[in-house]
Each structure stands twice: as C-alpha cells, then as structure tokens.
Design an enzyme around this catalytic site. Structure first.
Site, short mmCIF file in Angstrom:
data_model
loop_
_atom_site.label_atom_id
_atom_site.label_comp_id
_atom_site.label_asym_id
_atom_site.label_seq_id
_atom_site.Cartn_x
_atom_site.Cartn_y
_atom_site.Cartn_z
CG ASN A 110 -1.70 1.25 1.40
OD1 ASN A 110 -1.78 2.06 0.48
ND2 ASN A 110 -2.30 1.44 2.57
CD GLU A 162 -3.06 5.73 6.54
OE1 GLU A 162 -3.00 5.74 5.30
OE2 GLU A 162 -2.13 5.26 7.25
CD GLU A 221 -3.82 -2.29 7.24
OE1 GLU A 221 -2.72 -2.59 6.77
OE2 GLU A 221 -4.40 -1.22 7.00
CB SER A 259 4.76 -1.63 11.98
OG SER A 259 4.32 -0.31 12.26
P1 PGA Z 1 2.49 0.41 7.58
O1 PGA Z 1 1.05 0.64 6.91
O2 PGA Z 1 3.01 -0.89 7.07
O3 PGA Z 1 3.30 1.60 7.11
O4 PGA Z 1 2.29 0.41 9.05
C1 PGA Z 1 0.17 -0.41 6.73
C2 PGA Z 1 -1.11 0.09 6.10
O5 PGA Z 1 -1.56 1.19 6.45
O6 PGA Z 1 -1.73 -0.60 5.26
#
Ligand code: PGA
Length: 248
Positions: free
Chosen positions: A9, A96, A166, A212
């Site tokens: 992503n 988000e 997530e 992460s």
């Molecule tokens: P990240 O994001 O791996 O930077 O924590 C994951 C995501 O938002 O899909």
C-alpha cells in the site's frame, strides 16, 4: 489451501517516474512463486503499473473507489473506471480513509458491493484503535465492522474477498502487533465469517495482517496459522524490502 497474499500500500507516495523505476527494479528481483503479489498505488500510477506488470503475475490495486457508477461526485473514481484500465484489486475501508475522509461502515459496505459487481477484488480493512484495545473492546469493534461490511454480500462474492486486519495503533507507528495478537484476531475474523456464512467460505477468505510489517518481522507473522498474508505500507516503497517480504 489459501494462497499467501502480500499487498503493498503505497499510500500517497511516488510519482509516475518513481513508479516506473520501482517496477523495473522489482521485476529484476522478483521470481514468481505461490505468493500472490499486488501493489496498491495512487490513481495516477495505476496505468503505468498495469503496463509494467503485464504478464508477470504481479497485480495492481487502487486504494479507494466510489460506490456509484458515475455521477456528480467531484474528485471521485468509480469501480468501472478502475476496471477499464486493468486494475485487479482495491483497498476498501482503510483506517486512514475512515479517520480522515469520513469513510463509515455503511460506505464500506456500498463500496464492497460495487467492487464485486465490477469484478474488482476488494481488500477490506478492519481494525481497532488503541483506546478500544486498551478497554478490551477490540473483538466487538472488529465484529461490528465485519457485520456491517458484509450486509447483502453473497456467498459467491465472499470467496473472492481479502480481509486485512490492521490495528490502527500499529499502522505507521513501528509498533507491530505480536504474532500471537495478530493471529488471534485473524482467527476471530475467520470465526465471524463462519458464523455469518459457513466454515467452507471462511476457509477460503484470505486474511492479511497489516501494521508495521517489515522484512524483519514477516516470517514470524507468516508462520502463524491464521495469517495468510500482509498489507504492507512503508516497507512496500523500496523494491528490495518488498522482495524480502514476498520471499518470507
Ligand atoms: P504500515 O502501513 O506498514 O506503514 O504500518 C500499513 C497500512 O496502512 O496498510
């Protein structure tokens, strides 16, 4: 047998030139395997990536779409527009988007219905916030997100679904859920799907962990029984990192 699925992503990163450079470098390192790979990029990079990855097995996804076919929705993109340029996947309900752009369980449901109608494969994101976990409500929160997302979704459609668990507190924070925490919630998600549909359907749904994920933690996550893959933000921006993750 569920096929492992690693999706990048990119969020709002990279321009067209950088996307081309990424795909060239990535394809030099990439060896097709049992692992399904997709890159979910900003809209303006999608056509370029579809062209670059044609015939390689690497799929391309968008990060959002509207739930109507067309209309007076300034700034929006529809599922049929994505389909027209050869996009395979679309992330739906990323935290988000829920947090900054007013995405609700209702719009998530409408978008899922529309994605299936156009044969865009949805990656449905669910997950609790830190205060929800701290107050012991993480399972209730995720269950409600799932029940609302799946309203009017048929069994046949469910078989093509990917769910990404997530936890909001693990996204972009460097704080990964432990493999046990991630596995427990992914197993819980599968049990909710069993309850709402059947064990047969739940067995087919790909459930990713996201938050992460990086080369150093992917193998312990992928070793967990319920985790079929990962949705990778920051670590998907560098071809070498993403390759390490794909080759977990
Ligand atoms: P990240 O994001 O791996 O930077 O924590 C994951 C995501 O938002 O899909």
């Amino acid at each position: 047998m569920r096929k492992p699925f690693i999706a990048g992503n990119w969020k709002m990163f990279k321009n067209i030139k950088e996307a081309k450079e990424f795909s060239e470098e990535f394809l030099k390192l990439y060896v097709p395997s049992d692992v399904q790979v997709a890159i979910c990029a900003p809209y303006t990079q999608l056509s370029v990536l579809v062209d670059s990855f044609k015939g390689t097995g690497v799929k391309v996804g968008a990060q959002n779409m509207h739930y109507e076919d067309n209309g007076a929705y300034t700034g929006e993109i529809s599922a049929n527009m994505l389909k027209e340029i050869g996009v395979d996947y679309c992330i739906i309900g990323h935290s988000e988007r829920r947090q900054y752009f007013g995405e609700t369980d209702e719009t998530v449901n409408k978008k899922l219905i529309k994605a299936f109608e156009y044969n865009i494969l949805p990656i449905l994101c669910v997950g609790e916030k830190l205060e929800e976990r701290d107050s012991g409500r993480e399972y209730d929160v995720v269950k409600t997100q799932l029940i609302k997302a799946f309203e009017s979704i048929s069994e046949a459609a469910m078989e093509k679904l990917t769910v990404a668990y997530e936890p909001v507190w693990a996204i972009g924070t460097g704080r990964t859920a432990t493999p046990e925490q991630a596995n427990e919630m992914c197993g819980y998600i599968r049990s909710v799907i069993t309850e709402l549909y059947s064990e047969e359907i739940a067995d087919k749904v790909i459930i990713q962990y996201g938050g992460s994920v990086k080369p150093s933690n992917i193998s312990e996550l992928m070793n967990m029984y319920e985790i079929d893959g990962a949705l990778v933000g920051g670590a998907s921006l560098k071809p070498t990192d993403l390759i390490e993750i794909v080759n977990f």
